[in-house]
Design a protein around this motif. Structure first.
Motif, PDB file in Angstrom:
ATOM      1  N   THR A 312       0.835  -1.207   0.000  1.00 55.19           N
ATOM      2  CA  THR A 312       0.000   0.000   0.000  1.00 55.19           C
ATOM      3  C   THR A 312       0.864   1.249   0.000  1.00 55.19           C
ATOM      4  OG1 THR A 312      -0.139   0.039   2.425  1.00 55.19           O
ATOM      5  CG2 THR A 312      -1.897  -1.107   1.230  1.00 55.19           C
ATOM      6  N   ILE A 313       0.317   2.316  -0.565  1.00 55.16           N
ATOM      7  CA  ILE A 313       0.938   3.634  -0.472  1.00 55.16           C
ATOM      8  C   ILE A 313      -0.095   4.572   0.152  1.00 55.16           C
ATOM      9  CG2 ILE A 313       2.555   3.285  -2.340  1.00 55.16           C
ATOM     10  CD1 ILE A 313      -0.441   5.477  -3.014  1.00 55.16           C
ATOM     11  N   PHE A 314       0.353   5.748   0.532  1.00 54.63           N
ATOM     12  CA  PHE A 314      -0.530   6.673   1.244  1.00 54.63           C
ATOM     13  C   PHE A 314      -0.706   7.972   0.473  1.00 54.63           C
ATOM     14  CE2 PHE A 314       1.075   3.754   4.365  1.00 54.63           C
ATOM     15  CZ  PHE A 314       0.000   3.545   5.218  1.00 54.63           C
ATOM     16  N   LEU A 315      -1.845   8.595   0.700  1.00 61.87           N
ATOM     17  CA  LEU A 315      -2.115   9.930   0.195  1.00 61.87           C
ATOM     18  C   LEU A 315      -1.896  10.925   1.332  1.00 61.87           C
ATOM     19  CD1 LEU A 315      -5.343   9.217  -1.895  1.00 61.87           C
ATOM     20  CD2 LEU A 315      -2.944   9.164  -2.627  1.00 61.87           C
ATOM     21  N   ARG A 321      -3.874   3.323  -0.439  1.00 56.29           N
ATOM     22  CA  ARG A 321      -4.302   2.676  -1.673  1.00 56.29           C
ATOM     23  C   ARG A 321      -3.378   1.509  -1.973  1.00 56.29           C
ATOM     24  NH1 ARG A 321      -5.285   7.723  -5.890  1.00 56.29           N
ATOM     25  NH2 ARG A 321      -7.091   8.670  -4.833  1.00 56.29           N
ATOM     26  N   SER A 322      -3.913   0.530  -2.661  1.00 58.77           N
ATOM     27  CA  SER A 322      -3.104  -0.613  -3.065  1.00 58.77           C
ATOM     28  C   SER A 322      -2.176  -0.202  -4.208  1.00 58.77           C
ATOM     29  CB  SER A 322      -4.010  -1.760  -3.514  1.00 58.77           C
ATOM     30  OG  SER A 322      -3.245  -2.787  -4.132  1.00 58.77           O
ATOM     31  N   VAL A 323      -0.939  -0.681  -4.161  1.00 58.33           N
ATOM     32  CA  VAL A 323      -0.002  -0.381  -5.242  1.00 58.33           C
ATOM     33  C   VAL A 323      -0.467  -1.005  -6.556  1.00 58.33           C
ATOM     34  CG1 VAL A 323       1.967  -0.168  -3.682  1.00 58.33           C
ATOM     35  CG2 VAL A 323       1.443  -2.391  -4.689  1.00 58.33           C
ATOM     36  N   GLU A 324      -1.321  -2.028  -6.467  1.00 57.84           N
ATOM     37  CA  GLU A 324      -1.810  -2.688  -7.671  1.00 57.84           C
ATOM     38  C   GLU A 324      -2.719  -1.782  -8.497  1.00 57.84           C
ATOM     39  OE1 GLU A 324      -0.685  -5.552  -8.691  1.00 57.84           O
ATOM     40  OE2 GLU A 324       0.565  -5.645  -6.895  1.00 57.84           O
ATOM     41  N   ALA A 325      -3.142  -0.662  -7.911  1.00 58.51           N
ATOM     42  CA  ALA A 325      -3.995   0.280  -8.643  1.00 58.51           C
ATOM     43  C   ALA A 325      -3.184   1.143  -9.606  1.00 58.51           C
ATOM     44  CB  ALA A 325      -4.756   1.167  -7.659  1.00 58.51           C
ATOM     45  N   TYR A 326      -1.850   0.983  -9.594  1.00 61.50           N
ATOM     46  CA  TYR A 326      -0.990   1.850 -10.392  1.00 61.50           C
ATOM     47  C   TYR A 326      -0.176   1.037 -11.392  1.00 61.50           C
ATOM     48  CZ  TYR A 326      -2.236   5.290  -6.870  1.00 61.50           C
ATOM     49  OH  TYR A 326      -2.945   6.121  -6.047  1.00 61.50           O
ATOM     50  N   GLY A 327       0.314   1.750 -12.412  1.00 57.03           N
ATOM     51  CA  GLY A 327       1.077   1.113 -13.468  1.00 57.03           C
ATOM     52  C   GLY A 327       2.540   0.919 -13.117  1.00 57.03           C
ATOM     53  N   ARG A 329       5.352   2.466 -14.082  1.00 52.78           N
ATOM     54  CA  ARG A 329       6.154   3.639 -13.700  1.00 52.78           C
ATOM     55  C   ARG A 329       5.943   3.991 -12.229  1.00 52.78           C
ATOM     56  NH1 ARG A 329       4.723   6.104 -18.874  1.00 52.78           N
ATOM     57  NH2 ARG A 329       6.575   6.186 -20.208  1.00 52.78           N
ATOM     58  N   HIS A 330       4.680   4.036 -11.813  1.00 58.73           N
ATOM     59  CA  HIS A 330       4.388   4.405 -10.432  1.00 58.73           C
ATOM     60  C   HIS A 330       4.942   3.375  -9.451  1.00 58.73           C
ATOM     61  CE1 HIS A 330       1.437   6.966 -12.521  1.00 58.73           C
ATOM     62  NE2 HIS A 330       1.493   7.727 -11.454  1.00 58.73           N
ATOM     63  N   ARG A 331       4.790   2.092  -9.768  1.00 54.74           N
ATOM     64  CA  ARG A 331       5.270   1.064  -8.833  1.00 54.74           C
ATOM     65  C   ARG A 331       6.788   1.102  -8.698  1.00 54.74           C
ATOM     66  NH1 ARG A 331       1.295  -2.209 -11.477  1.00 54.74           N
ATOM     67  NH2 ARG A 331       2.908  -3.433 -12.530  1.00 54.74           N
ATOM     68  N   SER A 332       7.494   1.418  -9.793  1.00 50.65           N
ATOM     69  CA  SER A 332       8.951   1.568  -9.709  1.00 50.65           C
ATOM     70  C   SER A 332       9.317   2.739  -8.815  1.00 50.65           C
ATOM     71  CB  SER A 332       9.543   1.773 -11.110  1.00 50.65           C
ATOM     72  OG  SER A 332       9.383   0.623 -11.906  1.00 50.65           O
ATOM     73  N   ALA A 333       8.575   3.842  -8.956  1.00 51.70           N
ATOM     74  CA  ALA A 333       8.813   5.015  -8.112  1.00 51.70           C
ATOM     75  C   ALA A 333       8.540   4.693  -6.652  1.00 51.70           C
ATOM     76  CB  ALA A 333       7.932   6.174  -8.582  1.00 51.70           C
ATOM     77  N   PHE A 334       7.478   3.921  -6.396  1.00 57.34           N
ATOM     78  CA  PHE A 334       7.152   3.525  -5.017  1.00 57.34           C
ATOM     79  C   PHE A 334       8.300   2.725  -4.410  1.00 57.34           C
ATOM     80  CE2 PHE A 334       2.404   3.321  -6.407  1.00 57.34           C
ATOM     81  CZ  PHE A 334       2.323   4.704  -6.351  1.00 57.34           C
ATOM     82  N   ALA A 345      10.643  10.961  -6.438  1.00 57.58           N
ATOM     83  CA  ALA A 345      10.347  10.492  -7.796  1.00 57.58           C
ATOM     84  C   ALA A 345       9.181  11.289  -8.355  1.00 57.58           C
ATOM     85  CB  ALA A 345      10.019   9.002  -7.790  1.00 57.58           C
ATOM     86  N   PHE A 346       9.323  11.736  -9.591  1.00 59.20           N
ATOM     87  CA  PHE A 346       8.263  12.476 -10.279  1.00 59.20           C
ATOM     88  C   PHE A 346       7.852  11.665 -11.499  1.00 59.20           C
ATOM     89  CE2 PHE A 346      10.718  15.518  -7.886  1.00 59.20           C
ATOM     90  CZ  PHE A 346       9.737  16.277  -7.268  1.00 59.20           C
ATOM     91  N   VAL A 347       6.576  11.322 -11.547  1.00 60.62           N
ATOM     92  CA  VAL A 347       6.059  10.452 -12.604  1.00 60.62           C
ATOM     93  C   VAL A 347       5.121  11.245 -13.504  1.00 60.62           C
ATOM     94  CG1 VAL A 347       4.842   8.319 -13.135  1.00 60.62           C
ATOM     95  CG2 VAL A 347       6.221   8.479 -11.044  1.00 60.62           C
ATOM     96  N   CYS A 348       5.465  11.309 -14.774  1.00 62.20           N
ATOM     97  CA  CYS A 348       4.623  11.963 -15.780  1.00 62.20           C
ATOM     98  C   CYS A 348       3.942  10.865 -16.592  1.00 62.20           C
ATOM     99  CB  CYS A 348       5.452  12.851 -16.696  1.00 62.20           C
ATOM    100  SG  CYS A 348       6.426  14.108 -15.836  1.00 62.20           S
ATOM    101  N   SER A 349       2.635  10.774 -16.485  1.00 59.08           N
ATOM    102  CA  SER A 349       1.889   9.740 -17.193  1.00 59.08           C
ATOM    103  C   SER A 349       1.543  10.208 -18.598  1.00 59.08           C
ATOM    104  CB  SER A 349       0.605   9.399 -16.435  1.00 59.08           C
ATOM    105  OG  SER A 349       0.905   8.956 -15.124  1.00 59.08           O
ATOM    106  N   GLN A 350       1.233   9.256 -19.460  1.00 59.11           N
ATOM    107  CA  GLN A 350       0.863   9.594 -20.831  1.00 59.11           C
ATOM    108  C   GLN A 350      -0.460  10.336 -20.897  1.00 59.11           C
ATOM    109  OE1 GLN A 350       1.356   5.541 -22.490  1.00 59.11           O
ATOM    110  NE2 GLN A 350       2.881   6.415 -23.869  1.00 59.11           N
TER     111      GLN A 350
END
Length: 368
Positions: A312-315, A321-327, A329-334, A345-350
Motif C-alpha cells: 500500500t501507499i498513502f495519500l 491505496r493498493s499499489v496494484e492500482a498503479y502502473g 512507472r508508479h510502482r517503480s517510483a514507489f 520520484a516524479f512520474v509523468c503519465s501519458q
C-alpha cells in the motif's frame, strides 16, 4: 451525510494563512473583500469545468493592479481593452499562457474583475490556480495556502501539490544556491525560481506525451552506494555543468555585487536553461532520468532494481491505496522511495498527469 465544501468556504482559512504568513513582512498586501474573494474563486471554479476543443482549462491568475512598479511585477503584457474575468473569457485566454510559467493578471478593484494581461510573476500577490476540473488552489507566488478538491478544503501542509513537492525536494540545494547572495527583493521569490527549472522539465515531458519518470537524490550523496545498488543505469552520465552556471547567475541579484545586472550573469542563466531543455527528451528512452537536487545528470534509461514488499501507499490525507492500482512507472517510483527515503520520484503519465512520490516517516506517499 457528506458535507461538501465550495469556493466561498476557502475564504476563512485563506485569510488566516495569508496574514499568518505575512506577519514578518513590513507591508503585507491586503486581500480583497470577502465578497470580491468569493466572486474571484467562484468564477475560477466554474472555469475549471470549461474546455476548448476538448482541451481542459488550466490557468494561474494573479490578482494585482496594472499600476504595480516594474520591480513588483515580472514582464507584464497588457491587453487593450481588458476583458471581464468570466469562465468563458478565461477559457479563451488560458491556452495563450503556459500555466507553469505565465499568469493571467486580474484587476479586482472595480465592481467587475478585469483580466488586463499576462505576467511571469507578481511579488507576493494573491494567486488563483486551476489545473483540473473542480480543483482550485489559492496562495502567493507558487505557494498554495488553501486548496479545494473533491468537495474538501485542504490547508497548507495537508495537501502538497506537485510544485510544492518540487520546492521541498530541492530545498537544500535552493538554500545552497543563494548562500552568500544578498537579495534585495523583487518580482519573484528565490525559493520559487530554482525549483521552477525542474517543474519546467516535468511540464515539457507532459507535453511530449510519451510519459516518463525523474528520480532526484541529494547531490551530497551522488557518490554513495546507498542508492547505486537500487538502480541499474543503462546510459550513465556525469554532467554537473548546470549548477555552476546557475550559481553564477544569482549574483546578478546581489545588492553588493559590483557587476549586478551585468550581461554575463544573464548569459550564464540562459546557458543553464538551454542545458536543462535537453533533459525532457532523455525520458523518451525506456527507463527513468536520474538527477541530483543540483541538476547533476547521473544517467537515463534507469531501471529500479529495489525490491520491497510494498502493498500500500498513502495519500497526504492519510488514506491508503493498493499499489496494484498503479502502473509500472508508479510502482517503480514507489519501490525506489521505499528503499531510499531521501530520494524523490516524479512520474509523468501519458494521460498528462504529474505526480510526486516521497517517503514520509517510512510511509511512501503520493502527491498530485
Amino acid at each position: 451525510m457528506t458535507s461538501f465544501k465550495y469556493p466561498r468556504d476557502m475564504i476563512a482559512p485563506l485569510k488566516a494563512r495569508w496574514y499568518e504568513w505575512a506577519r514578518q513582512e513590513s507591508e503585507p498586501p491586503a486581500l480583497p473583500s470577502d465578497d470580491k474573494l468569493a466572486l474571484l474563486l467562484e468564477v475560477a471554479y466554474h472555469a475549471s469545468y470549461t474546455a476548448d476543443e476538448r482541451r481542459g482549462t488550466q490557468f494561474r491568475a494573479v490578482v494585482c493592479s496594472p499600476d504595480l512598479r516594474e520591480t513588483e511585477i515580472d514582464h507584464p503584457l497588457r491587453i487593450d481593452p481588458p476583458r471581464s474575468f468570466t469562465p468563458h473569457e478565461i477559457m479563451r485566454l488560458a491556452p495563450a499562457a503556459d500555466a507553469a510559467k505565465v499568469m493571467l493578471t486580474v484587476d479586482a478593484r472595480g465592481d467587475v474583475p478585469l483580466i488586463w494581461g499576462f505576467c511571469n510573476g507578481a511579488d507576493m500577490q494573491l494567486t488563483v490556480s486551476v489545473m483540473a476540473p473542480g480543483k482550485l488552489s489559492v496562495g502567493r507566488n507558487m505557494r498554495s495556502l488553501v486548496a479545494l478538491e473533491d468537495g474538501r478544503i485542504f490547508e497548507e501542509g495537508e495537501r502538497l501539490g506537485v510544485f510544492q513537492s518540487v520546492i521541498e525536494a530541492l530545498a537544500e540545494a535552493t538554500d545552497a544556491l543563494w548562500d552568500g547572495v544578498k537579495w534585495p527583493g523583487g518580482s519573484w521569490s528565490p525559493q520559487v525560481n530554482y525549483p521552477a527549472h525542474l517543474h519546467d522539465v516535468l511540464s515539457t515531458i507532459r507535453k511530449l506525451g510519451h510519459g516518463g519518470t525523474v528520480l532526484v537524490i541529494p547531490d551530497r550523496e551522488c557518490q554513495s552506494l546507498s542508492w547505486r545498488q537500487l538502480v541499474k543505469i543503462k546510459y550513465q552520465c556525469e554532467d554537473d555543468s548546470v549548477w555552476p552556471l546557475l550559481r553564477k547567475s544569482v549574483f546578478q541579484f546581489d545588492e553588493d555585487s559590483p557587476g549586478r545586472g551585468a550581461m554575463e550573469f544573464q548569459y550564464a542563466e540562459d546557458k543553464a536553461r538551454r542545458l536543462l531543455e535537453r533533459l525532457p527528451g532523455l525520458t523518451a528512452v525506456d527507463g527513468a532520468l536520474l538527477l541530483t537536487d543540483r541538476y547533476r545528470v547521473l544517467g537515463f534509461g534507469v531501471e529500479v532494481l529495489a525490491q520491497t514488499e510494498l502493498e500500500t501507499i498513502f495519500l497526504p490525507d492519510g488514506t491508503s491505496r493498493s499499489v496494484e492500482a498503479y502502473g509500472t512507472r508508479h510502482r517503480s517510483a514507489f519501490r525506489f522511495c521505499a528503499a531510499y527515503p531521501r530520494g524523490a520520484a516524479f512520474v509523468c503519465s501519458q494521460d498528462g498527469s504529474i505526480k510526486c512520490v516521497r517517503n514520509r516517516d517510512g510511509k511512501v506517499t503520493l502527491y498530485e
